[in-house]
Design a protein around this motif. Sequence first.
Motif, PDB file in Angstrom:
ATOM      1  N   UNK B  52      79.505  23.803  37.488  1.00 45.58           N
ATOM      2  CA  UNK B  52      78.169  24.126  37.369  1.00 45.58           C
ATOM      3  C   UNK B  52      77.713  25.141  36.214  1.00 45.58           C
ATOM      4  N   UNK B  53      78.549  26.322  36.143  1.00 47.36           N
ATOM      5  CA  UNK B  53      78.050  27.153  35.259  1.00 47.36           C
ATOM      6  C   UNK B  53      78.677  26.582  33.838  1.00 47.36           C
ATOM      7  N   UNK B  54      79.659  25.770  33.678  1.00 49.44           N
ATOM      8  CA  UNK B  54      79.767  25.275  32.525  1.00 49.44           C
ATOM      9  C   UNK B  54      78.530  24.179  31.912  1.00 49.44           C
ATOM     10  N   UNK B  55      78.250  23.410  33.007  1.00 49.71           N
ATOM     11  CA  UNK B  55      77.121  22.580  32.572  1.00 49.71           C
ATOM     12  C   UNK B  55      75.873  23.301  32.353  1.00 49.71           C
ATOM     13  N   UNK B  56      75.498  24.408  33.196  1.00 49.79           N
ATOM     14  CA  UNK B  56      74.348  25.071  32.647  1.00 49.79           C
ATOM     15  C   UNK B  56      74.475  25.610  31.404  1.00 49.79           C
ATOM     16  N   UNK B  62      72.362  26.390  21.938  1.00 54.02           N
ATOM     17  CA  UNK B  62      72.394  27.580  21.710  1.00 54.02           C
ATOM     18  C   UNK B  62      71.934  28.457  23.077  1.00 54.02           C
ATOM     19  N   UNK B  63      72.496  28.092  24.111  1.00 50.81           N
ATOM     20  CA  UNK B  63      72.440  28.885  25.411  1.00 50.81           C
ATOM     21  C   UNK B  63      72.823  30.182  25.233  1.00 50.81           C
ATOM     22  N   UNK B  64      72.066  30.921  25.670  1.00 49.83           N
ATOM     23  CA  UNK B  64      72.697  32.603  25.876  1.00 49.83           C
ATOM     24  C   UNK B  64      73.365  32.812  27.324  1.00 49.83           C
ATOM     25  N   UNK B  74      85.800  30.099  31.919  1.00 52.38           N
ATOM     26  CA  UNK B  74      85.164  29.018  32.805  1.00 52.38           C
ATOM     27  C   UNK B  74      85.844  27.704  32.848  1.00 52.38           C
ATOM     28  N   UNK B  75      86.015  27.324  31.578  1.00 51.06           N
ATOM     29  CA  UNK B  75      86.662  25.898  31.357  1.00 51.06           C
ATOM     30  C   UNK B  75      88.061  25.917  31.706  1.00 51.06           C
ATOM     31  N   UNK B 469      71.523  17.574  28.317  1.00 46.99           N
ATOM     32  CA  UNK B 469      70.656  18.005  29.288  1.00 46.99           C
ATOM     33  C   UNK B 469      70.424  16.873  30.633  1.00 46.99           C
ATOM     34  N   UNK B 470      70.628  15.460  30.340  1.00 47.45           N
ATOM     35  CA  UNK B 470      70.840  14.681  31.392  1.00 47.45           C
ATOM     36  C   UNK B 470      72.030  14.864  32.047  1.00 47.45           C
ATOM     37  N   UNK B 471      73.061  15.111  31.273  1.00 50.87           N
ATOM     38  CA  UNK B 471      74.327  15.188  31.992  1.00 50.87           C
ATOM     39  C   UNK B 471      74.304  16.471  32.908  1.00 50.87           C
ATOM     40  N   UNK B 472      73.908  17.711  32.329  1.00 53.71           N
ATOM     41  CA  UNK B 472      73.805  18.685  33.139  1.00 53.71           C
ATOM     42  C   UNK B 472      72.934  18.468  34.494  1.00 53.71           C
ATOM     43  N   UNK B 473      71.775  17.906  34.293  1.00 50.06           N
ATOM     44  CA  UNK B 473      70.774  17.313  35.372  1.00 50.06           C
ATOM     45  C   UNK B 473      71.605  16.595  36.739  1.00 50.06           C
ATOM     46  N   UNK B 474      72.338  15.675  35.946  1.00 51.33           N
ATOM     47  CA  UNK B 474      73.055  14.913  36.985  1.00 51.33           C
ATOM     48  C   UNK B 474      74.069  15.746  37.554  1.00 51.33           C
TER      49      UNK B 474
END
Lengths: 185, 827, 106
Positions: B52-56, B62-64, B74-75, B469-474
């Motif tokens: 979940x953290x990876x997908x977030x 450019x997520x901080x 994480x990975x 974003x779709x991937x993370x949402x799913x």
Amino acid sequence: MFVGSAGIFILVTILLAMSFRAKRSNSSETTLERAWIIGLGICFTMTVLAILLAYGIIAGNRLTASHSEDAVKVSARADRSGWTFSYDARPGHATRDILHIPAGQNVTVSITTGDVIHSFWVPRLAGKLDAIPGHVNTLKLRANEPGTYAGRSAEYSGPGYLGNRFEVRSHGADTWQAFLQGELD
Amino acid sequence: MNALKLHRKLDAIWSSEPGWRGWFSTVNHSDLGRMFLGTAFFYFAIGGILAMLIRAQLATPHSAFAGEEVYAQLFTMHGTIMMFLFAIPAIEGLAVYMIPKLLGTRDLAYPRLTAYGYWCYVFGGAMLLFSLAAGIAPNGGWFMYPPLTGPIHSPGINTDFWLIGITFVEISAICAAVELTVSILKFRAPGMSLDKMPIFAWYILVTSLMILTGFPPLILGSILLELERAFGLPFFQADLGGDSLLWQHLFWLFGHPEVYIIFLPAAGIISTVLPVMARTTLLGYGWVVAAAVALAFLSFGLWVHHMFTTGIPHMGVAFFSAASTLVAVPTAVQVFAWIGTMWKGRPELHLPMLHILGFFITFVIGGLTGVMVAIVPFDWQVHDTAFVTAHLHYVLFGGFVFPLLAGLYYWLPLFTGRQRFFKLGEIAFALVFIGFHGTFLAMHWVGLLGQRRRIYTYDADAGWTTINFLSSLSSFILAIGLALVLIDILMHMFATVRGKRNPWGAGTLEWAAMSPPPSYNFASLPVVRTRDPFRTDTDLAERIAKGEGYLAKPNGNLRETLTVDVASGKPDYVVRYSANTRLPITLSAVTGLFFLSLLLKIYWFTPVAVIAIAIVTWRWVWSSGSRNDSGLVSVAANTKLALAETVEASPGWWGSTFLLVANATFFGSLIFGYAFLWTIAPGWPPPQWLEPWAPELLAGTGSAIAASAFIRMAMRQNRNGQSPQSGCLLAFAATIMTAVSLCSLMLRIPDPTGHAYGATLLFISGYGLFHTLLSALMLAFLSARISAGFVSPQRKAAPAIVRLWTDYGAATATVCLVISHLPAWLT
Amino acid sequence: MSDVIRILFAPLIWLAAFSLIYGLHGLGCASDMAKSETTIGDNIWPVVLILAWLIAIGIQIVVIIGFRQTKPHLAFTGQVSGILAWTALVATVWSLFPVMVMTGCT
């Protein structure tokens, strides 16, 4: 390949769905085994695979480097902050993060590394090949048109991996000569 | 004796200590199976949170959210936890719990070993968990390629946690594999011949044999890399005669079979559950068994296909490409056998069946993309992109998690004796299915667009934003679905009403035990005549409970079961287990101290820990056996069987044999590594070969052969009624002589930190010395047992076991001495 | 136990042959015996590989014939070991076929 895969996927889905319909004639265990296991499981699968493999080997043969004499020879040396390229036709000169090649000619790139494992990848020109300490791998590539092609390292190399990119510039005959003569860095 | 009285008596003999104390001293396979499963799902949750953290992090450009270093941890830990701390232990747990029940027996072959393996898993897992919590977790990717993970580029302790923690956890996999193999081959209900075994047992047998031959290369690789990191032995450093490609070979020699080690038990669940859901029997039992065996073998011919981009010669690549495509055939045979089974019967859409359908859809897609990446030109394009990550999740989630959930829901009524009440499971399934496909279809797509795996961020203009974003949402939908599964299972365990026995109408023996199953499983062992005995013989459960089978009369407070002939299933001999004990947890704690001393580099303590391990093991082995000859044991009205200690092929002998199979694979991988470095690595030949010295070679090999001869002499003396003490002591003396020769060799080796040649030679001779000293320890133990009166012409199990180890030690010592002396003579 | 060994026998031989021929190929390339990209005649190595491949196929055929002439304890073992013997033969032909169509070490 995608059409074939989709076809197989649809076939399996239909067979699954049909197993839920109301029941039919009672075939014996041996008949079922012959149809499902030998027919579909073995014969069908082997045929598909044989075709695929033949394609793969032929295409693979075409792609791998052969030491043809007329190819332009360049070297690539990776490290964790980028790539250094040098040129047989212009001894002593090296470029950083930019690889110059002539358009419309075969180029062989000798790839190695100064520290950890990296991978040389220019998606629009060729498949990727690893840079491994102590080994030199050769990759054949060819850019038909002059232009700029994005390249990147494709093997995780620790911090800095994201920014480990380079660029391939392919030149027309004139600018290539200019580069070789040292009129262009 | 009526059923209730029999139950009380047996339960008093077999049950664990009450309360939480029982957790630490239990050796019961049902308890330990549950503990394994519980711990494995705990790690599944941790691994899931990491995902979940990876997908977030990847949801937006450019997520901080997480920095580069944290993302690397994480990975790496997501992959490591899911592979080593969830998938493998979950399989072990399910098998440990189910196998004796499916086979109609009372426990696994070595109950104390089950417990030891479990605690090694707990302690080793705790090390990795600690590193994660402290922010010093491994960060080089779950396959740990050197030189990135070597001492120069990763000087921190992060990598050591991986190498040492995973090796510690691996002990539990090897223990479980040895005991499942022996249990399936020997510990079955009377009459259960190989062809009447439940299909799940076949799959677990094949998987266990794969663990025994697949894990040793990884253990070897981890030890070599740790030696390089800790002591500067340059196995993987190109400028000192090592080669980082050696790690890739060893890792994938393990890594590809690992995929099938995970898939095969899942396929076993499907082969068990699906026919029951379709109210019929499995189509083509023999074909499915053959397909499982074929898959196991073929998977060992695939490892190089993870290395297609390393510049391996073209013909070598073609071999592995061909073998990789071929592996699809046995997989297809199984898939079509399952679909054929559904056509043969009348499938019903219960919850386990839904998960099986989820498996079919997901796994077929994963298989097809797998064939694509087996094709070399395609692989050169997608290798190390998100496409490969998506592919492996389709294979592992489709091929493992869906079947595991199917199995869990199928056996839940057996675990708890209750029935499901709410429809929560169906909703959970829908969320899991939608969430999974949303997440990973998107990843296939973005991988084809060129997104590399393991990058911690990307540019907004790369055109990947929406897809990611779709991937993370799913993925969050998937997480909610899995959380619902957990809630559903917890509700099932604590809140629902009691259900009836065998709710699915299955035919295998586990349903003939009470649900939840009692500590002893079966009040008496049923005689098996068909593949699903409980299907046709519906009052079998009552007859078992009333004691109308083998071993119905409790004998004092002894835990007894019987073994059978491997092929025919004829009763063979009686086995007596040890009762509840804290020895396993003590031994694994001491083993933990050994690993801890290496991790923290407190090397003076390492020999202390080794001696402590030897002492606890000595006590462990000493506590079984008897000082008096006893007659045959009555197991049924007119059947008497011998005791295990009176046969040469005792459980200990079987276990030693399979442990030595694993050990020999380790040694084989070592020799492969030596040959590989010699022929492929740059920087060879080394500056200096070992000086051959004939007296050392002759003394070493001669004494090794003598040790084998003397232990045979001891066995002959014992058979003839003489004391075997003299043979045993002579063998001991010969072993010490071999050890001296090996020490002399180790002292003469050219600088091991200067070139990989010296390092390899040091390791090989160290391996030989270790096994020689092990033989010596065993011979000393045997000698003490002879003096204490544990060995007699009738009680002949122990010498046979010691002979196996002595022979192995002698053989490896000889090989070590010969290959060390050979190069100098050849060149 | 002989039944279990019979089941594992033919695939074990495939695994041995596969490893051996891959090893031979690697050895040839490493020791310059097959470095030069030449046709059969100048270079013995491709012939060695093809010969090894043919021998491996021959052994698998012998195994199939041998299995037909001996009976295991259980009919089931006969069925499974028979299927696996054929599988091993196909695997030997299929996975090592590249020795016929490819040469050299590039």
